[in-house]
Every structure is written in C-alpha cells, then in structure tokens.
Write a protein that holds these residues in place. Sequence first.
Motif, PDB file in Angstrom:
ATOM      1  N   LEU A 153       0.821  -1.211   0.000  1.00  0.00           N
ATOM      2  CA  LEU A 153       0.000   0.000   0.000  1.00  0.00           C
ATOM      3  C   LEU A 153       0.859   1.268   0.000  1.00  0.00           C
ATOM      4  CD1 LEU A 153      -2.892  -0.946   2.480  1.00  0.00           C
ATOM      5  CD2 LEU A 153      -2.615  -1.516   0.043  1.00  0.00           C
ATOM      6  N   SER A 154       1.996   1.162  -0.665  1.00  0.00           N
ATOM      7  CA  SER A 154       2.883   2.325  -0.733  1.00  0.00           C
ATOM      8  C   SER A 154       2.532   3.252  -1.888  1.00  0.00           C
ATOM      9  CB  SER A 154       4.344   1.855  -0.891  1.00  0.00           C
ATOM     10  OG  SER A 154       4.479   1.022  -2.041  1.00  0.00           O
ATOM     11  N   ALA A 155       1.747   2.750  -2.874  1.00  0.00           N
ATOM     12  CA  ALA A 155       1.384   3.583  -4.035  1.00  0.00           C
ATOM     13  C   ALA A 155       0.234   2.944  -4.785  1.00  0.00           C
ATOM     14  CB  ALA A 155       2.597   3.760  -4.950  1.00  0.00           C
ATOM     15  N   ALA A 156      -0.442   3.785  -5.586  1.00  0.00           N
ATOM     16  CA  ALA A 156      -1.502   3.315  -6.493  1.00  0.00           C
ATOM     17  C   ALA A 156      -1.268   3.953  -7.853  1.00  0.00           C
ATOM     18  CB  ALA A 156      -2.881   3.680  -5.939  1.00  0.00           C
ATOM     19  N   TYR A 157      -1.563   3.215  -8.944  1.00  0.00           N
ATOM     20  CA  TYR A 157      -1.286   3.688 -10.308  1.00  0.00           C
ATOM     21  C   TYR A 157      -2.514   3.474 -11.199  1.00  0.00           C
ATOM     22  CZ  TYR A 157       3.525   3.179  -8.586  1.00  0.00           C
ATOM     23  OH  TYR A 157       4.672   3.247  -7.865  1.00  0.00           O
ATOM     24  N   TYR A 158      -2.678   4.411 -12.138  1.00  0.00           N
ATOM     25  CA  TYR A 158      -3.689   4.282 -13.201  1.00  0.00           C
ATOM     26  C   TYR A 158      -2.960   3.722 -14.411  1.00  0.00           C
ATOM     27  CZ  TYR A 158      -6.825   5.764 -16.996  1.00  0.00           C
ATOM     28  OH  TYR A 158      -7.614   5.815 -18.117  1.00  0.00           O
ATOM     29  N   ALA A 159      -3.377   2.515 -14.872  1.00  0.00           N
ATOM     30  CA  ALA A 159      -2.716   1.839 -15.985  1.00  0.00           C
ATOM     31  C   ALA A 159      -3.449   2.153 -17.277  1.00  0.00           C
ATOM     32  CB  ALA A 159      -2.687   0.333 -15.744  1.00  0.00           C
ATOM     33  N   HIS A 160      -2.732   2.790 -18.228  1.00  0.00           N
ATOM     34  CA  HIS A 160      -3.352   3.096 -19.522  1.00  0.00           C
ATOM     35  C   HIS A 160      -2.247   3.282 -20.560  1.00  0.00           C
ATOM     36  CE1 HIS A 160      -2.311   7.460 -19.198  1.00  0.00           C
ATOM     37  NE2 HIS A 160      -2.337   7.155 -17.906  1.00  0.00           N
ATOM     38  N   ASN A 161      -2.495   2.750 -21.765  1.00  0.00           N
ATOM     39  CA  ASN A 161      -1.556   2.867 -22.893  1.00  0.00           C
ATOM     40  C   ASN A 161      -0.140   2.383 -22.526  1.00  0.00           C
ATOM     41  OD1 ASN A 161      -3.629   4.059 -24.448  1.00  0.00           O
ATOM     42  ND2 ASN A 161      -3.090   6.114 -23.670  1.00  0.00           N
ATOM     43  N   GLY A 162      -0.071   1.334 -21.691  1.00  0.00           N
ATOM     44  CA  GLY A 162       1.234   0.779 -21.301  1.00  0.00           C
ATOM     45  C   GLY A 162       1.978   1.607 -20.285  1.00  0.00           C
ATOM     46  N   GLU A 163       1.378   2.615 -19.710  1.00  0.00           N
ATOM     47  CA  GLU A 163       2.022   3.462 -18.720  1.00  0.00           C
ATOM     48  C   GLU A 163       1.273   3.382 -17.404  1.00  0.00           C
ATOM     49  OE1 GLU A 163       2.224   7.405 -20.201  1.00  0.00           O
ATOM     50  OE2 GLU A 163       3.625   6.924 -21.830  1.00  0.00           O
ATOM     51  N   TYR A 164       1.970   3.752 -16.335  1.00  0.00           N
ATOM     52  CA  TYR A 164       1.377   3.741 -15.001  1.00  0.00           C
ATOM     53  C   TYR A 164       1.520   5.139 -14.406  1.00  0.00           C
ATOM     54  CZ  TYR A 164       1.341  -1.370 -15.217  1.00  0.00           C
ATOM     55  OH  TYR A 164       1.106  -2.672 -15.575  1.00  0.00           O
ATOM     56  N   THR A 165       0.364   5.797 -14.225  1.00  0.00           N
ATOM     57  CA  THR A 165       0.367   7.148 -13.666  1.00  0.00           C
ATOM     58  C   THR A 165       0.089   7.074 -12.175  1.00  0.00           C
ATOM     59  OG1 THR A 165      -0.469   8.048 -15.751  1.00  0.00           O
ATOM     60  CG2 THR A 165      -0.686   9.431 -13.783  1.00  0.00           C
ATOM     61  N   PRO A 166       0.980   7.585 -11.325  1.00  0.00           N
ATOM     62  CA  PRO A 166       0.759   7.511  -9.879  1.00  0.00           C
ATOM     63  C   PRO A 166      -0.400   8.395  -9.447  1.00  0.00           C
ATOM     64  CG  PRO A 166       2.703   8.827 -10.369  1.00  0.00           C
ATOM     65  CD  PRO A 166       2.272   8.221 -11.674  1.00  0.00           C
ATOM     66  N   LEU A 167      -1.134   7.926  -8.447  1.00  0.00           N
ATOM     67  CA  LEU A 167      -2.287   8.639  -7.924  1.00  0.00           C
ATOM     68  C   LEU A 167      -2.110   8.885  -6.429  1.00  0.00           C
ATOM     69  CD1 LEU A 167      -5.061   6.507  -9.678  1.00  0.00           C
ATOM     70  CD2 LEU A 167      -4.177   8.726 -10.426  1.00  0.00           C
ATOM     71  N   THR A 168      -2.673   9.988  -5.945  1.00  0.00           N
ATOM     72  CA  THR A 168      -2.625  10.304  -4.520  1.00  0.00           C
ATOM     73  C   THR A 168      -4.030  10.268  -3.937  1.00  0.00           C
ATOM     74  OG1 THR A 168      -2.806  12.672  -4.985  1.00  0.00           O
ATOM     75  CG2 THR A 168      -0.580  11.759  -4.820  1.00  0.00           C
ATOM     76  N   PHE A 169      -4.153  10.497  -2.651  1.00  0.00           N
ATOM     77  CA  PHE A 169      -5.470  10.535  -2.024  1.00  0.00           C
ATOM     78  C   PHE A 169      -5.432  11.495  -0.853  1.00  0.00           C
ATOM     79  CE2 PHE A 169      -3.094   7.165  -0.021  1.00  0.00           C
ATOM     80  CZ  PHE A 169      -3.279   7.398   1.327  1.00  0.00           C
ATOM     81  N   ASN A 170      -6.632  11.861  -0.396  1.00  0.00           N
ATOM     82  CA  ASN A 170      -6.775  12.768   0.727  1.00  0.00           C
ATOM     83  C   ASN A 170      -7.149  11.989   1.980  1.00  0.00           C
ATOM     84  OD1 ASN A 170      -6.353  15.001  -1.018  1.00  0.00           O
ATOM     85  ND2 ASN A 170      -8.521  14.945  -1.611  1.00  0.00           N
ATOM     86  N   GLU A 171      -6.898  12.591   3.123  1.00  0.00           N
ATOM     87  CA  GLU A 171      -7.224  11.936   4.369  1.00  0.00           C
ATOM     88  C   GLU A 171      -8.721  12.136   4.693  1.00  0.00           C
ATOM     89  OE1 GLU A 171      -4.605  13.185   7.442  1.00  0.00           O
ATOM     90  OE2 GLU A 171      -2.789  12.602   6.374  1.00  0.00           O
ATOM     91  N   THR A 172      -9.514  11.354   3.990  1.00  0.00           N
ATOM     92  CA  THR A 172     -10.981  11.471   4.169  1.00  0.00           C
ATOM     93  C   THR A 172     -11.544  10.231   4.821  1.00  0.00           C
ATOM     94  OG1 THR A 172     -11.220  10.738   1.878  1.00  0.00           O
ATOM     95  CG2 THR A 172     -11.242  13.126   2.275  1.00  0.00           C
ATOM     96  N   ASP A 173     -12.852   9.981   4.592  1.00  0.00           N
ATOM     97  CA  ASP A 173     -13.573   9.020   5.435  1.00  0.00           C
ATOM     98  C   ASP A 173     -13.392   7.544   5.055  1.00  0.00           C
ATOM     99  OD1 ASP A 173     -16.859   9.387   3.936  1.00  0.00           O
ATOM    100  OD2 ASP A 173     -14.848   9.409   3.066  1.00  0.00           O
TER     101      ASP A 173
END
Length: 289
Positions: free
Chosen positions: A264-284
């Motif tokens: 759970l160190s990172a999350a990525y959006y996979a598209h067109n052979g690439e992985y774009t890192p995503l962040t999140f907010n401290e919500t519910d």
Amino acid sequence: MSKEENKAKKLAKKEAKQEKKAAKAEVAAAKAKAKAEKKHQKAYNDFVKDTEKKNQKLKAKAAQEGKEFVPIAIPTVDAYQSKNEIKSEKAMEKAYAKYVAKVEKKNAKTEKKCAKKGKPYVPAAILTEEEFRNSAASENKAGKIILTIILILLIWFLIYFMVMFISYQYVPSHEETTASEAGDPAVYETYSNPHEITTTPDYSIADAKRFLKQVLKDNWSDLGYSSDPSNSAISYNNKMATVNGADCYMFTCEGKTYAVAVKLSAAYYAHNGEYTPLTFNETDVLFDK
C-alpha cells in the motif's frame, strides 16, 4: 678519616675480596683436579685393557705366521692422553689464551684510567691455567644443571598438553536432536524470531481494494469519470505486476485498470502501457474512526 686512609681502606677491601675469590677458586680447582684424575685413570685402565687384548691377538697371529711379535707400547698413566683429553686440551689452551688477552687489555685500560685520576691501580688477577680450567668446568656444570631443569619443564608441559588433548570431549552449546535408532529422520525445533517485525507487511487484496476505493473517491474527476465510482464494483484481475520495483495487485473499475502496491505504498492508473501515480486525501474511507 683522611682521603689517603679512605683510599687505603678501599684498596684493602678490594685485595681481601680478591684473596677470598682466589681461595674459593683454589678449593674448586682441587675438586676439579681430583675428578679429572679419576676420569683419566678410568680412561687409562680401559686403554690398557684394550691394548693387552690387541697384543694377545697380534702375538698369536705372529706365531702362526712365523713372524716376530712387536707389541703395541703402553705408556705410563701420566704420559697417556685419550682422544677426548687431547681435544679438550687444545680447546682449553685456546680459551685460556683468549682469557689472558682479555684481562690484560682490561688491566691496561684500568691502569691508564687510574693514572689519569691519580688513583691507586690494582690489576685484576689473572688465573693460572689450572685455575682457569677449574673455573670453566664449574661454569659448564652450572650451565648443564640449568639446561637439565629447562628440559624437564618442557617434557612436563608436553605430557600435560598431550593428556589434556586426549581427555578433551566436545560439549555442544545447545541440545541437538539426532535420528532415532529406528532410522527416523531427526526432528528439529522450528526457528522463531524473538524480535518484533518492524518492516511494512504485505497487505491483503481486501486492504488493497479499500485503498483503491479512497484513491478513486479523491481523483474520479481527474480520471475522466462523470461521478464518483468508489461505490461501484472494484474487481481483482487475479494477476500482479511489478511497477517501479514494487509488486502490485491489478484491479478494474468501470473499464479502467489500476495497480495497487502490496505494501500500500502507491496506487497507479494503468493506460496505454504506462502507469500514472495517484494520490489521495485523508478522508472518510481509510481514515474513518
């Protein structure tokens, strides 16, 4: 006490010391002489015995061959010298000459020094050859005694270490489980680490899915969704991928593919052979109490 009286006292003391040393050397000389005469007599008796045997054989051989018998001459006990005595005599003469030269050199140096300082000169006494022989014999005896003691100690230590080596038994520092007499394999206790694990663990698929739900909730508009898809079905693809050196679970949500690291160190959006890192907010989703 005047200066002259003090010098005379010191001189008398030195002479008395030399006389005492000479007397001691004389006693030692007498003992050494008696011992040497006894040894010489024994060697002479052996020589006479062997020579008489040789003469008897030569006489019998001469009579058999009809020749004149000429016996081997036997010298008197005082004229006789064994091979060892001849060898020792030469070595002693050489050592005595060296000793005399050394003492004479030392006396000359002392005499010169005393003349310079105006002190009375008392030369060191030079032993006679007989006294020197006895002194050397006494020193050799002391040296032999010391060597014998050292040899005895070495033998004792050798025997001690041999006994310790033979009697030594290996005792393991921990209990070992060996195979039984029936031939069953040995059983060992499972290793357990007594220390607390402080590294980040590998999370389950359910934890990763919850982590992705928070990411989708915070980034749905940037990902091209018309509304928040976090409450929609998030499906695990039954496969994993390595992204930036980390093992990731692969998920799908409303036609889009995502990768979530098992730690759970990172999350990525996979598209067109690439992985774009995503962040999140401290919500519910992840941080509700």
